[in-house]
Design a protein around this motif. Structure first.
Motif, PDB file in Angstrom:
ATOM      1  N   PRO A 136       0.832  -1.211   0.000  1.00  0.00           N
ATOM      2  CA  PRO A 136       0.000   0.000   0.000  1.00  0.00           C
ATOM      3  C   PRO A 136       0.863   1.256   0.000  1.00  0.00           C
ATOM      4  N   TYR A 137       0.544   2.176  -0.880  1.00  0.00           N
ATOM      5  CA  TYR A 137       1.313   3.409  -1.033  1.00  0.00           C
ATOM      6  C   TYR A 137       0.468   4.548  -0.488  1.00  0.00           C
ATOM      7  N   GLY A 138       0.848   5.058   0.673  1.00  0.00           N
ATOM      8  CA  GLY A 138       0.090   6.106   1.348  1.00  0.00           C
ATOM      9  C   GLY A 138       0.192   7.446   0.656  1.00  0.00           C
ATOM     10  N   GLY A 142      -3.332  11.549   3.887  1.00  0.00           N
ATOM     11  CA  GLY A 142      -3.696  10.575   4.898  1.00  0.00           C
ATOM     12  C   GLY A 142      -4.270   9.281   4.338  1.00  0.00           C
ATOM     13  N   ALA A 143      -4.414   9.205   3.019  1.00  0.00           N
ATOM     14  CA  ALA A 143      -4.939   7.976   2.404  1.00  0.00           C
ATOM     15  C   ALA A 143      -3.963   6.828   2.675  1.00  0.00           C
ATOM     16  N   GLU A 144      -4.512   5.652   3.002  1.00  0.00           N
ATOM     17  CA  GLU A 144      -3.665   4.496   3.291  1.00  0.00           C
ATOM     18  C   GLU A 144      -3.075   3.890   2.026  1.00  0.00           C
ATOM     19  N   ASP A 145      -3.801   4.000   0.920  1.00  0.00           N
ATOM     20  CA  ASP A 145      -3.340   3.400  -0.335  1.00  0.00           C
ATOM     21  C   ASP A 145      -3.910   4.195  -1.503  1.00  0.00           C
ATOM     22  N   LYS A 148      -6.105   2.349  -4.070  1.00  0.00           N
ATOM     23  CA  LYS A 148      -7.377   1.739  -3.672  1.00  0.00           C
ATOM     24  C   LYS A 148      -8.460   2.008  -4.715  1.00  0.00           C
TER      25      LYS A 148
END
Length: 198
Positions: A136-138, A142-145, A148
């Motif tokens: 997962p690439y933040g 603040g998005a975790e991935d 997505k």
């Protein structure tokens, strides 16, 4: 081997031992089974591609060879966006665009690519899949991935990372050698004696 990995990712989503899903997202089947040369599978890969190295080339190779007929589009993020979201690259935007454009696996380069892929980009380039490793690439918001969005559409195509090399690792080696005075002679020779390590 590459096609086998992709085939398993698409057609064998369950772990045969546990019966559980191997991934928390599904992957769409390719258009026309991915074997129609008249309708190549359109794959998009994106990144900074600073100090373009063999791991970058191997990731693009995986994307290009995922199906018998692939049109590989590579988005290269501008230096301005990199500085905004990550850090300033060593190479200029133009140098990174040229490095990627000259990789044998690449069919098309998108200059000043967006940091986060959106529907407009997918539609504009008629993208079937987005290829990237599964870590997962933040995002800076603040998005975790940031992938997505494409995973939710079944358009994410996993690639394998190449262990032992990365741009960060190369930068660390350069700094280490610089501190050991390894570049002093070269810096003097090219007219930058002021940059020699003090």
């Amino acid at each position: 081997m590459i096609r086998s990995f992709v085939h398993k990712a698409i057609y064998e989503p369950l772990d045969p031992t546990s019966g559980q899903a191997k991934r928390d997202y599904k992957i769409n089947q390719p258009p026309d089974g991915g074997k129609n040369p008249a309708r190549p599978v359109r794959i998009y890969a994106d990144g900074v591609y600073d100090l373009f190295h063999y791991a970058h080339a191997l990731q693009l190779r995986q994307a290009k060879l995922s199906f018998p007929s692939v049109h590989l589009i590579v988005g290269v993020v501008s230096s301005r966006l990199c500085a905004q979201h990550k850090n300033k690259p060593v190479m200029s935007s133009a140098e990174r665009y040229a490095a990627v454009r000259n990789c044998r696996w690449v069919d098309e380069v998108v200059e000043d690519a967006p940091w986060v892929i959106n529907q407009e980009l997918l539609d504009l380039y008629r993208i079937d899949y987005v290829a990237h490793d599964e870590v997962p690439y933040g995002g800076t918001d603040g998005a975790e991935d940031i992938y997505k969005f494409v995973k939710d559409q079944g358009r994410f195509l996993p690639t394998n990372r190449t262990p032992g090399v990365s741009t960060s690792e190369l930068l660390a080696r350069i700094v280490e050698q610089y501190r050991e005075h390894a570049y002093d002679g070269k810096l003097v020779k090219i007219g930058h004696a002021e940059l020699a390590f003090k």
